[in-house]
Enzyme design. Sequence first.
Site, PDB file in Angstrom:
ATOM      1  CG  HIS A   1      -1.810   6.007  -2.373  1.00 39.52           C
ATOM      2  ND1 HIS A   1      -2.363   5.136  -3.092  1.00 39.52           N
ATOM      3  CD2 HIS A   1      -2.148   5.656  -0.939  1.00 39.52           C
ATOM      4  CE1 HIS A   1      -3.251   4.527  -2.314  1.00 39.52           C
ATOM      5  NE2 HIS A   1      -3.171   4.829  -1.038  1.00 39.52           N
TER       6      HIS A   1
ATOM      7  NE  ARG B   1       2.138  13.053   4.024  1.00 39.80           N
ATOM      8  CZ  ARG B   1       2.337  13.722   2.752  1.00 39.80           C
ATOM      9  NH1 ARG B   1       3.397  14.621   2.462  1.00 39.80           N
ATOM     10  NH2 ARG B   1       1.491  13.245   1.799  1.00 39.80           N
TER      11      ARG B   1
ATOM     12  CG  HIS C   1      -1.965   1.051   1.504  1.00 42.54           C
ATOM     13  ND1 HIS C   1      -3.169   0.933   2.100  1.00 42.54           N
ATOM     14  CD2 HIS C   1      -2.407   1.960   0.485  1.00 42.54           C
ATOM     15  CE1 HIS C   1      -4.020   1.975   2.006  1.00 42.54           C
ATOM     16  NE2 HIS C   1      -3.421   2.610   0.877  1.00 42.54           N
TER      17      HIS C   1
ATOM     18  CG  HIS D   1      -6.992   2.783   5.475  1.00 41.81           C
ATOM     19  ND1 HIS D   1      -7.919   2.814   4.627  1.00 41.81           N
ATOM     20  CD2 HIS D   1      -5.793   3.548   5.176  1.00 41.81           C
ATOM     21  CE1 HIS D   1      -7.642   3.520   3.729  1.00 41.81           C
ATOM     22  NE2 HIS D   1      -6.487   3.949   4.111  1.00 41.81           N
TER      23      HIS D   1
ATOM     24  CE1 TYR E   1      -9.072   8.730   1.830  1.00 46.68           C
ATOM     25  CE2 TYR E   1      -7.002   7.751   2.645  1.00 46.68           C
ATOM     26  CZ  TYR E   1      -7.759   8.658   1.697  1.00 46.68           C
ATOM     27  OH  TYR E   1      -7.063   9.491   0.730  1.00 46.68           O
TER      28      TYR E   1
ATOM     29  NE  ARG F   1      -1.486  13.412  -1.923  1.00 39.41           N
ATOM     30  CZ  ARG F   1      -1.011  14.405  -1.621  1.00 39.41           C
ATOM     31  NH1 ARG F   1      -0.142  15.241  -2.346  1.00 39.41           N
ATOM     32  NH2 ARG F   1      -0.962  14.910  -0.489  1.00 39.41           N
TER      33      ARG F   1
ATOM     34  CD  GLU G   1      -2.946   5.062   2.960  1.00 44.66           C
ATOM     35  OE1 GLU G   1      -3.198   4.886   3.984  1.00 44.66           O
ATOM     36  OE2 GLU G   1      -3.659   5.943   2.055  1.00 44.66           O
TER      37      GLU G   1
END
Lengths: 342, 342
Positions: free
Chosen positions: B8, B290, B6, B223, B194, B71, B284
């Site tokens: 993007h 982040r 996973h 997720h 999500y 993305r 991800e």
Amino acid sequence: MVIDIHGHYTTAPKALEEWRKRQIAGLKDPAQAPGVSELRISDDELRESIETNQLAKMRERGSDLTVFSPRASFMAHHIGDFQTSSTWASICNELCHRVAQLFPDNFIGAAMLPQSPGADPKACIREIERCVDQFGFVAINLNPDPSGGHWTLPPLSDRSWYPIYEAMVAYELPAMIHVSTSCNPCFHTTGAHYLNADTTAFMQCLTSDLFDAFPTLKIIIPHGGGAVPYHWGRFRGLAQELNKPQLREHLLKNIFFDTCVYHQPGIDLLARVIPADNILFASEMIGAVRGIDPETGHAYDDTRRYVDGTPHLSAEERWKVYEGNARRVYPRLDRALRAKGR
Amino acid sequence: MVIDIHGHYTTAPKALEEWRKRQIAGLKDPAQAPGVSELRISDDELRESIETNQLAKMRERGSDLTVFSPRASFMAHHIGDFQTSSTWASICNELCHRVAQLFPDNFIGAAMLPQSPGADPKACIREIERCVDQFGFVAINLNPDPSGGHWTLPPLSDRSWYPIYEAMVAYELPAMIHVSTSCNPCFHTTGAHYLNADTTAFMQCLTSDLFDAFPTLKIIIPHGGGAVPYHWGRFRGLAQELNKPQLREHLLKNIFFDTCVYHQPGIDLLARVIPADNILFASEMIGAVRGIDPETGHAYDDTRRYVDGTPHLSAEERWKVYEGNARRVYPRLDRALRAKGR
């Protein structure tokens, strides 16, 4: 003492559902619309519906008092208009009040609101006042999506919701955030819509400054907080990215999670991740999941077993989950108990 | 070998976003609409965007190969019509293909589809074929809600989706169920939409007989499966109430969960509850979260630490999560690796 803060009157006598069907039919054909007085349910019928169901299970499983509100999936705020919801909420709340009068040691009421997608939330205040002043209710259920899965209203942080919060603060009422039946075919009611709403409401609070505006507001996110505790790292990280304070500071003075998670590993996660001060015992018994778990031989919704069985709560913390937190988050409940010497 | 299923392309050169802005402006004012050839991104720019970001972190954290797709939040299928999405998907997929060509040992493509709320899912088949036949992509991302949070399409079990599933089966492509940006103000994109979509898609499969119709269909719920593993008891109980087979039998031959859960207790729950055969490593990275977790001093999205750290996986199970399951669920990925002697 064990307080279950999440019980609905899912076992009300059939006459209630029949009356509701006629009310709905009356929306198309006013000739079929029933009068309120046409609903007749005797005390004996109420007593039986409780004694053989909720009360029997409470005794069997070991809980003493249930915060009791109308059946969540039957609220169906998307049906009809404000007047429809108003009449329906009034009837359903009154039945919960009668149950609480019949079993004053075991049930205390929480109000369903007469929400309607097109109506100003302000219109709910009268029913809140009636339930508190006349019935002695100690909490409300607030539906963040009265459209039933179409999510047409603004987020809970929007000012249009403030009149509800002002009443909650004034009356010292916590609100459980609880949607009702989904009329969107994408969302299964109890398998998707309920859990999604829990996660959604938490995130609406996280991105806002709602609790700066209402520092004493108390919100319960049911069903163990939807996806939130499982993704606690994600939410901590998102708060950080959004330059919000850490979650304990930002949300945990105001947001609480119940224990309606129907297996041991889920409750273990909840108790490991969320501070014990923010967890309140609940089962939502005779609700979404009524079966026996073949892996344990016990009812899925017998959540006392999981709370008793988790290694992540000390004896003192377990007392908080069962009783202490409920007394703190529901001040009117605490006062009602104290008035009886409990 | 560690395969991250996973990833993007969240770090694409700014020119991509600028082009997209002009495409969106062109929907109102066709004079502003850019031609596809006006987007110019050099190999050096692509190389730099990857080497300093994803590849650097893969080396640092210890993953070897990433299944790489456009993305997710930029897919925004709700914008414009099918033609808008078609041009945009084509550009974004081609960039991922170029990345995979530049770093053939570290990236392999998965396709974004040109979905659009009003368009027949069938219209996506051409882009799927192009990505597989010309680019060697090994999977697709399927958006169950191209409306961006309004959930206007029927559930994934509806026959209108079948052409996609037929192509998936024919090409041996798994699909990751992944929504995009929410344009419904109720839903925060990465904090609510999500996760809700993950839970919703799982329940759509649970209530249906989709996998009777497509016994070899493979679906990844990202997720960590949204709210599903945390509420595994609830879902087991709901399947029981709905007279469905037990979940292992009913869904776990076809549904897989990734490990994008950003704290140790979450991964522990996942690995404790879901069979190791159904868990695929993913991070991800450089995505929704982040930052650095102040509780650990490490990146929230460094999920390798949690998978390495969980007590609920044996060495063999850990190998399945890191590599074995990905090879099984993504047959084209396995063949591409074998062709290189990996």
